[in-house]
Design a protein around this motif. Structure first.
Motif, mmCIF file in Angstrom:
data_model
loop_
_atom_site.group_PDB
_atom_site.id
_atom_site.type_symbol
_atom_site.label_atom_id
_atom_site.label_comp_id
_atom_site.label_asym_id
_atom_site.label_seq_id
_atom_site.Cartn_x
_atom_site.Cartn_y
_atom_site.Cartn_z
ATOM 1 N N THR A 79 64.798 57.347 18.535
ATOM 2 C CA THR A 79 63.638 57.715 19.354
ATOM 3 C C THR A 79 63.466 57.394 20.882
ATOM 4 N N LEU A 80 64.286 55.995 20.821
ATOM 5 C CA LEU A 80 64.118 55.789 22.474
ATOM 6 C C LEU A 80 65.135 56.408 23.324
ATOM 7 N N ALA A 81 66.339 57.110 22.520
ATOM 8 C CA ALA A 81 67.379 57.868 23.389
ATOM 9 C C ALA A 81 66.656 59.177 23.819
ATOM 10 N N HIS A 82 65.796 59.570 23.115
ATOM 11 C CA HIS A 82 65.153 61.022 23.294
ATOM 12 C C HIS A 82 64.080 61.094 24.640
ATOM 13 N N ARG A 83 63.770 59.892 24.942
ATOM 14 C CA ARG A 83 62.717 59.711 26.226
ATOM 15 C C ARG A 83 62.803 60.285 27.368
ATOM 16 N N GLU A 84 62.303 61.305 28.030
ATOM 17 C CA GLU A 84 62.506 61.743 29.017
ATOM 18 C C GLU A 84 62.191 61.027 30.365
ATOM 19 N N PRO A 85 63.047 61.184 31.316
ATOM 20 C CA PRO A 85 62.589 60.171 32.510
ATOM 21 C C PRO A 85 61.209 60.314 33.243
ATOM 22 N N ILE A 86 60.703 61.512 32.976
ATOM 23 C CA ILE A 86 59.194 61.632 33.749
ATOM 24 C C ILE A 86 58.321 61.123 32.510
ATOM 25 N N SER A 87 58.378 61.035 31.359
ATOM 26 C CA SER A 87 57.550 60.158 30.463
ATOM 27 C C SER A 87 57.739 58.736 30.499
ATOM 28 N N ILE A 88 58.820 58.214 31.072
ATOM 29 C CA ILE A 88 59.167 56.711 31.026
ATOM 30 C C ILE A 88 58.686 56.469 32.284
ATOM 31 N N ALA A 89 58.612 57.065 33.462
ATOM 32 C CA ALA A 89 57.962 56.833 34.710
ATOM 33 C C ALA A 89 56.394 56.724 34.511
#
Length: 121
Positions: A12-22
């Motif tokens: 699940t963590l591998a599919h996170r988008e950088p925009i969502s993380i920021a």
């Protein structure tokens, strides 16, 4: 009948988008600055506490409406929630792993479903 496969946190963590993380990092910063817990923020936004947690970890894709309610509860603006976020999301262009729904964001030809005519004609 196939058995559903449970995703691990690593997948699940591998599919996170950088925009969502920021967005999640910024949301957590603002929440802590406001001295609010996830539960307090969730109550004011009429959301579940786990959804606030998912947003902060970059695992949720909140709607503009949700971002507006979170911004209101934190006494800030949506643009302040996105402050410093320079990431963009490219269209899936037919990648099956990223496509949201069959009828949404699809750039592939749709298979023929038959030649029945509408009964309204």
């Amino acid at each position: 009948m196939p058995i559903p496969v449970k995703r691990s946190n690593v997948q699940t963590l591998a599919h996170r988008e950088p925009i969502s993380i920021a967005l999640g990092k910024r949301l957590k910063e603002l929440r802590i600055e406001a001295d609010r817990s996830q539960a307090e923020l969730a109550f004011d936004c009429e959301l579940d506490r786990t959804y606030i947690s998912l947003m902060e970890r970059g695992l949720a894709n909140p709607s503009l409406w949700t971002l507006g309610t979170v911004a209101f509860a934190l006494k800030t603006t949506v643009s302040d929630l996105l402050l410093g976020n320079t990431h963009v999301v490219q269209p899936s262009m037919g990648e099956h792993s990223r496509k949201r729904r069959v009828n949404q964001a699809s750039h592939e030809p749709k298979p023929a479903t038959g030649n029945r005519r509408s009964q309204l004609r």
